[in-house]
Design an enzyme around this catalytic site. Structure first.
Site, PDB file in Angstrom:
ATOM      1  CB  VAL A  39      -1.027  12.995   6.781  1.00  0.00           C
ATOM      2  CG1 VAL A  39      -0.240  13.131   5.477  1.00  0.00           C
ATOM      3  CG2 VAL A  39      -1.034  11.536   7.218  1.00  0.00           C
ATOM      4  CD1 TRP A  70      -7.261  21.253   1.733  1.00  0.00           C
ATOM      5  CD2 TRP A  70      -9.270  21.444   0.769  1.00  0.00           C
ATOM      6  NE1 TRP A  70      -7.777  22.481   2.073  1.00  0.00           N
ATOM      7  CE2 TRP A  70      -9.003  22.624   1.493  1.00  0.00           C
ATOM      8  CE3 TRP A  70     -10.476  21.334   0.071  1.00  0.00           C
ATOM      9  CZ2 TRP A  70      -9.905  23.680   1.554  1.00  0.00           C
ATOM     10  CZ3 TRP A  70     -11.371  22.388   0.120  1.00  0.00           C
ATOM     11  CH2 TRP A  70     -11.082  23.540   0.854  1.00  0.00           C
ATOM     12  CB  ALA A  71      -6.787  13.655   1.075  1.00  0.00           C
ATOM     13  CD  GLN A  72     -12.263  15.336  -3.799  1.00  0.00           C
ATOM     14  OE1 GLN A  72     -12.421  14.586  -4.752  1.00  0.00           O
ATOM     15  NE2 GLN A  72     -12.660  16.594  -3.824  1.00  0.00           N
ATOM     16  CD  GLU A 139      -8.134   7.222  -5.720  1.00  0.00           C
ATOM     17  OE1 GLU A 139      -7.625   8.211  -6.262  1.00  0.00           O
ATOM     18  OE2 GLU A 139      -8.164   7.063  -4.489  1.00  0.00           O
ATOM     19  CG  HIS A 260      -6.422  14.709 -10.096  1.00  0.00           C
ATOM     20  ND1 HIS A 260      -7.554  14.373 -10.792  1.00  0.00           N
ATOM     21  CD2 HIS A 260      -6.384  13.873  -9.026  1.00  0.00           C
ATOM     22  CE1 HIS A 260      -8.175  13.373 -10.161  1.00  0.00           C
ATOM     23  NE2 HIS A 260      -7.476  13.051  -9.091  1.00  0.00           N
ATOM     24  NE  ARG A 308      -4.113  10.903  -9.834  1.00  0.00           N
ATOM     25  CZ  ARG A 308      -4.166  11.014  -8.517  1.00  0.00           C
ATOM     26  NH1 ARG A 308      -3.295  11.773  -7.877  1.00  0.00           N
ATOM     27  NH2 ARG A 308      -5.065  10.380  -7.827  1.00  0.00           N
ATOM     28  CG  HIS A 369      -3.599  16.380  -7.411  1.00  0.00           C
ATOM     29  ND1 HIS A 369      -4.618  16.892  -6.642  1.00  0.00           N
ATOM     30  CD2 HIS A 369      -3.425  15.092  -7.002  1.00  0.00           C
ATOM     31  CE1 HIS A 369      -5.049  15.956  -5.799  1.00  0.00           C
ATOM     32  NE2 HIS A 369      -4.333  14.869  -5.982  1.00  0.00           N
ATOM     33  CD  GLU A 393       2.305  17.326  -2.247  1.00  0.00           C
ATOM     34  OE1 GLU A 393       1.286  17.115  -1.550  1.00  0.00           O
ATOM     35  OE2 GLU A 393       2.268  17.959  -3.316  1.00  0.00           O
ATOM     36  NE  ARG A 404       0.471  11.542  -5.285  1.00  0.00           N
ATOM     37  CZ  ARG A 404      -0.813  11.592  -4.899  1.00  0.00           C
ATOM     38  NH1 ARG A 404      -1.259  10.754  -3.982  1.00  0.00           N
ATOM     39  NH2 ARG A 404      -1.612  12.496  -5.402  1.00  0.00           N
TER      40      ARG A 404
HETATM   41  P1  FAD Z   1       0.299  18.997   4.060  1.00  0.00           P
HETATM   42  O1  FAD Z   1      -0.864  18.246   4.526  1.00  0.00           O
HETATM   43  O2  FAD Z   1       0.134  19.847   2.856  1.00  0.00           O
HETATM   44  O3  FAD Z   1       0.781  19.892   5.269  1.00  0.00           O
HETATM   45  C1  FAD Z   1       1.817  20.818   5.109  1.00  0.00           C
HETATM   46  C2  FAD Z   1       1.894  21.646   6.359  1.00  0.00           C
HETATM   47  O4  FAD Z   1       3.014  22.518   6.310  1.00  0.00           O
HETATM   48  C3  FAD Z   1       0.676  22.525   6.575  1.00  0.00           C
HETATM   49  O5  FAD Z   1       0.352  22.475   7.941  1.00  0.00           O
HETATM   50  C4  FAD Z   1       1.177  23.912   6.184  1.00  0.00           C
HETATM   51  O6  FAD Z   1       0.469  24.967   6.769  1.00  0.00           O
HETATM   52  C5  FAD Z   1       2.609  23.831   6.684  1.00  0.00           C
HETATM   53  N1  FAD Z   1       3.532  24.794   6.068  1.00  0.00           N
HETATM   54  C6  FAD Z   1       3.757  25.003   4.755  1.00  0.00           C
HETATM   55  N2  FAD Z   1       4.681  25.987   4.608  1.00  0.00           N
HETATM   56  C7  FAD Z   1       5.044  26.387   5.853  1.00  0.00           C
HETATM   57  C8  FAD Z   1       5.926  27.384   6.361  1.00  0.00           C
HETATM   58  N3  FAD Z   1       6.636  28.206   5.569  1.00  0.00           N
HETATM   59  N4  FAD Z   1       6.042  27.500   7.710  1.00  0.00           N
HETATM   60  C9  FAD Z   1       5.319  26.720   8.549  1.00  0.00           C
HETATM   61  N5  FAD Z   1       4.459  25.773   8.124  1.00  0.00           N
HETATM   62  C10 FAD Z   1       4.325  25.609   6.784  1.00  0.00           C
HETATM   63  N6  FAD Z   1      -3.393  11.904  -1.374  1.00  0.00           N
HETATM   64  C11 FAD Z   1      -3.814  10.650  -1.107  1.00  0.00           C
HETATM   65  O7  FAD Z   1      -3.015   9.788  -0.743  1.00  0.00           O
HETATM   66  N7  FAD Z   1      -5.130  10.332  -1.216  1.00  0.00           N
HETATM   67  C12 FAD Z   1      -6.070  11.232  -1.625  1.00  0.00           C
HETATM   68  O8  FAD Z   1      -7.237  10.919  -1.704  1.00  0.00           O
HETATM   69  C13 FAD Z   1      -5.646  12.552  -1.931  1.00  0.00           C
HETATM   70  N8  FAD Z   1      -6.530  13.483  -2.359  1.00  0.00           N
HETATM   71  C14 FAD Z   1      -6.110  14.780  -2.502  1.00  0.00           C
HETATM   72  C15 FAD Z   1      -7.042  15.775  -2.813  1.00  0.00           C
HETATM   73  C16 FAD Z   1      -6.653  17.099  -2.875  1.00  0.00           C
HETATM   74  C17 FAD Z   1      -7.670  18.155  -3.213  1.00  0.00           C
HETATM   75  C18 FAD Z   1      -5.301  17.441  -2.636  1.00  0.00           C
HETATM   76  C19 FAD Z   1      -4.856  18.881  -2.689  1.00  0.00           C
HETATM   77  C20 FAD Z   1      -4.365  16.466  -2.362  1.00  0.00           C
HETATM   78  C21 FAD Z   1      -4.757  15.132  -2.293  1.00  0.00           C
HETATM   79  N9  FAD Z   1      -3.842  14.121  -1.995  1.00  0.00           N
HETATM   80  C22 FAD Z   1      -4.277  12.859  -1.765  1.00  0.00           C
HETATM   81  C23 FAD Z   1      -2.446  14.457  -1.732  1.00  0.00           C
HETATM   82  C24 FAD Z   1      -2.236  14.518  -0.212  1.00  0.00           C
HETATM   83  O9  FAD Z   1      -3.366  15.115   0.387  1.00  0.00           O
HETATM   84  C25 FAD Z   1      -1.008  15.324   0.155  1.00  0.00           C
HETATM   85  O10 FAD Z   1       0.078  14.948  -0.632  1.00  0.00           O
HETATM   86  C26 FAD Z   1      -0.671  15.078   1.627  1.00  0.00           C
HETATM   87  O11 FAD Z   1      -1.784  15.375   2.431  1.00  0.00           O
HETATM   88  C27 FAD Z   1       0.515  15.913   2.028  1.00  0.00           C
HETATM   89  O12 FAD Z   1       0.681  15.784   3.422  1.00  0.00           O
HETATM   90  P2  FAD Z   1       1.866  16.551   4.127  1.00  0.00           P
HETATM   91  O13 FAD Z   1       1.728  16.315   5.571  1.00  0.00           O
HETATM   92  O14 FAD Z   1       3.139  16.238   3.467  1.00  0.00           O
HETATM   93  O15 FAD Z   1       1.571  18.093   3.787  1.00  0.00           O
HETATM   94  C1  SIN Z   2      -8.348  11.672  -5.777  1.00  0.00           C
HETATM   95  O1  SIN Z   2      -9.221  11.448  -4.956  1.00  0.00           O
HETATM   96  O2  SIN Z   2      -8.502  11.576  -7.000  1.00  0.00           O
HETATM   97  C2  SIN Z   2      -7.011  12.109  -5.296  1.00  0.00           C
HETATM   98  C3  SIN Z   2      -6.226  10.925  -4.912  1.00  0.00           C
HETATM   99  C4  SIN Z   2      -4.779  11.256  -4.803  1.00  0.00           C
HETATM  100  O3  SIN Z   2      -4.345  12.352  -5.121  1.00  0.00           O
HETATM  101  O4  SIN Z   2      -4.042  10.344  -4.408  1.00  0.00           O
END
Ligand code: FAD
Ligand code: SIN
Length: 553
Positions: A39, A70-72, A139, A260, A308, A369, A393, A404
């Site tokens: 994202v 994977w975000a739910q 939540e 989590h 949490r 988490h 993140e 968080r």
């Molecule tokens: P990510 O989406 O993790 O993307 C990281 C990117 O970097 C990926 O494309 C990866 O391949 C790439 N990358 C990593 N290392 C390298 C490298 N060495 N070289 C090149 N590319 C690399 N948050 C919410 O707000 N609401 C929710 O409901 C929620 N539910 C969740 C449920 C689950 C199961 C999980 C795991 C997380 C959840 N979160 C939720 C947290 C949230 O999804 C993440 O914090 C957020 O999506 C992180 O986004 P990002 O773009 O920073 O990283």
């Molecule tokens: C969840 O759906 O419980 C995850 C939400 C989050 O990590 O923000």
């Protein structure tokens, strides 16, 4: 702003100065290099469409290999009720346990509604209620329902889909290159420390190349795989945080690892544990022990919807007292129709594992988490290292503090990604020559499982000085050695070792319990520790130092 820094703990166990890799066989040039396609990274790309800047996206696996899909639960954002922006900020600050940057939180809350509207305008289909308006759930830590969701509990995959579709527009104007299966090794720097691009490995043919850029945006996500049990997908090995540390950036508050509360006990596909969304509790499910006693009764006014960290810590204490490795989430009261409509992902995952939440309680335990800490940055991605931005993140912007608030992470990715794009449009550094310097070193990938299990045991929900000391000894034994094999397994193992070191150093220094850092020897927060812990590589060595940093606005 006044910043005061005091060193508190130095650890000389080595971390690598650079990853071992063959020499570069090719070079590409762009204006903006975005590393990561979740994202946060894709929000940067979307914000740069039409700017005329040449953008290159480098990502480790397929575009959707990160945590985002994977975000739910959903995306938190203030409702249109009067005062909800302030209430969202207040809930975030309360959950953050004294370490939030209040200005950053206020900005996140204020920009939330527009960020979600912009995503809807880009085609994201969030669930709606009978009145046609966006449906909203609750939540942990939220004082009211303000979380929008998609596909019931499949919010992340819709966010990833919508933002990926935006890339097609960006590609059409000829200014976007996407390199999947391409791995960030290290950041290149000019003599004065400015980041000038990155050294990357093409995982397909094994070649190494240089990507020269005027600005480099880290959007590499979290570090879940430091721990043996995590909800994070396999790509989450903290590569961006480790590379930033090696390039002179500050890692802030890495001890605040969020566990989590409700992760399915016993099922993990590819070592990724199944999350049972907090929104299930938001809709009425409750935590019970094996005798049926309510776990959260009397612990916090919000009971099962407490922030949490409080729920996870209470669960860990009850599990230790009862000598069991899991508790139960009782969602039977929601009924089959609600479970099927609102939580199809959770229901399918549980049923595949042989548990039917309609008829029986779900076995759950806390698991890693989210990383509240990361590369110190503001909400526009500025890191303090010229030429380097960090969003999502991988960054620590002060919006999460010591814990968080649920569903604030996707929101942060949208807001910071958009902010970084705005900044890059206005202010792009000049191109400079640079290189990766320092001796290479690597950790034996064979050491990874034992280290992850030890981190799980001794740097998990409850931490003791003895456990942290044992971890420090293990880190010494598994420290990187000169040279290294130059394989993906070794690069990941090395980065995981570096981040384990940073977490153990900071967790050992922080002699209090606050947010998601819980010490069994000091069980309360202390005013003296209402400070950030910044970890850097000690100049001239490859040990790390942790410094307390107090910021007074
Ligand atoms: P990510 O989406 O993790 O993307 C990281 C990117 O970097 C990926 O494309 C990866 O391949 C790439 N990358 C990593 N290392 C390298 C490298 N060495 N070289 C090149 N590319 C690399 N948050 C919410 O707000 N609401 C929710 O409901 C929620 N539910 C969740 C449920 C689950 C199961 C999980 C795991 C997380 C959840 N979160 C939720 C947290 C949230 O999804 C993440 O914090 C957020 O999506 C992180 O986004 P990002 O773009 O920073 O990283
Ligand atoms: C969840 O759906 O419980 C995850 C939400 C989050 O990590 O923000």
């Amino acid at each position: 702003m006044l910043v005061t820094s005091t060193p508190v703990l130095t650890r000389t166990a080595p971390v690598a100065a650079r990853l071992a890799a063959p020499g570069a066989a090719w070079t590409r040039t762009c204006d903006v290099l975005v590393i990561g396609s979740g994202v946060a990274g894709l929000s940067v790309v979307a914000g740069l469409i039409g700017s005329g800047l040449d953008v290159m996206v480098v990502t480790k696996g397929a575009l959707d290999a990160g945590s985002t899909p994977w975000a739910q639960g959903g995306v938190a954002r203030a409702t249109d009720d009067l005062g909800d922006v302030e209430a969202h900020a207040r809930d975030t600050i309360t959950a953050g346990a004294g370490l939030c940057d209040t200005a950053a939180v206020r900005r996140l809350a204020a920009e939330g509604p527009a960020a979600v509207e912009a995503l809807v305008a880009r085609g994201a289909a969030f669930d709606t209620g009978p009145d046609g308006k966006l449906a909203q759930t609750r939540e942990g830590g939220h004082s009211r329902a303000r979380i929008v969701h998609a596909g019931g509990d499949a919010t992340g995959s819709e966010v990833q889909r919508a933002l990926t579709a935006v890339l097609a527009t960006a590609r059409a104007d000829g200014h976007l290159t996407i390199a999947e299966n391409t791995y960030l090794l290290d950041l290149e720097r000019a003599d004065d420390g400015q980041v000038t691009g990155a050294l990357v490995a093409s995982l397909g043919d094994g070649s190494v190349g240089r990507v020269l850029a005027r600005a480099t945006v880290l959007a590499t996500g979290g570090l879940g795989r430091v721990f043996a049990v995590s909800t994070n997908p396999p790509a989450m090995t903290g590569d961006g945080m480790a590379a930033a540390l090696r390039a002179g950036a500050v890692l802030r508050d890495v001890e605040f690892v969020q566990f989590h509360p409700t992760v399915f006990a016993g099922r993990a596909v590819g070592n990724q544990a199944l999350l049972i969304s907090e929104a299930v509790r938001g809709e009425g499910a409750v935590l019970r022990d094996a005798r049926g006693t309510l776990v959260m009764a009397g612990v916090h006014p919000l009971a099962d919807l407490a922030p949490r960290d409080i729920v996870a810590a209470q669960m860990a204490q009850v599990m230790a007292a009862n000598n069991v490795d899991h508790l139960y989430l009782d969602a039977r009261g929601l009924g089959a129709a609600v479970l099927e409509h609102r939580f199809p992902t959770v229901l399918a995952g549980c049923r595949e594992a042989g548990v039917d939440p309609v008829a029986e309680p779900i076995p759950v335990r806390p698991a890693q988490h989210y990383s509240c800490g990361g590369v110190a940055a503001d909400l526009d991605g500025r890191t303090g290292v010229p030429g380097l931005l960090a969003v999502g993140e991988v960054a620590c912007t002060g919006v999460h503090g010591a814990n968080r608030l649920a569903s604030n992470s996707l929101l942060e990715g949208l807001v910071a990604g958009t902010g970084a794009a705005r900044l890059l449009r206005e202010d792009l550094p000049a191109r400079r020559p640079g290189a990766v310097s320092g001796p290479s070193a690597g950790t034996d990938p064979g050491a990874r499982p034992a280290l992850a299990s030890a981190m799980q045991c001794d740097a998990g929900v409850l931490r003791s000085p003895q456990g942290l000391a044992a971890l420090a000894s293990l880190l010494d034994l598994t420290a990187p050695t000169p040279g290294g094999t130059g394989t993906l397994a070794a690069w990941e193992a090395t980065n995981l070792h570096t981040l384990s070191t940073a977490i153990v150093v900071a967790a050992s220094a922080r002699a209090e319990s606050r947010g998601c850092h819980r010490r069994t020897d000091v069980v309360t927060p202390s005013d003296a520790w209402a400070v950030h812990l910044d970890t850097t590589v000690v100049p001239g060595t490859t040990g790390v130092v942790t410094t307390t940093t107090t910021t007074t606005r």
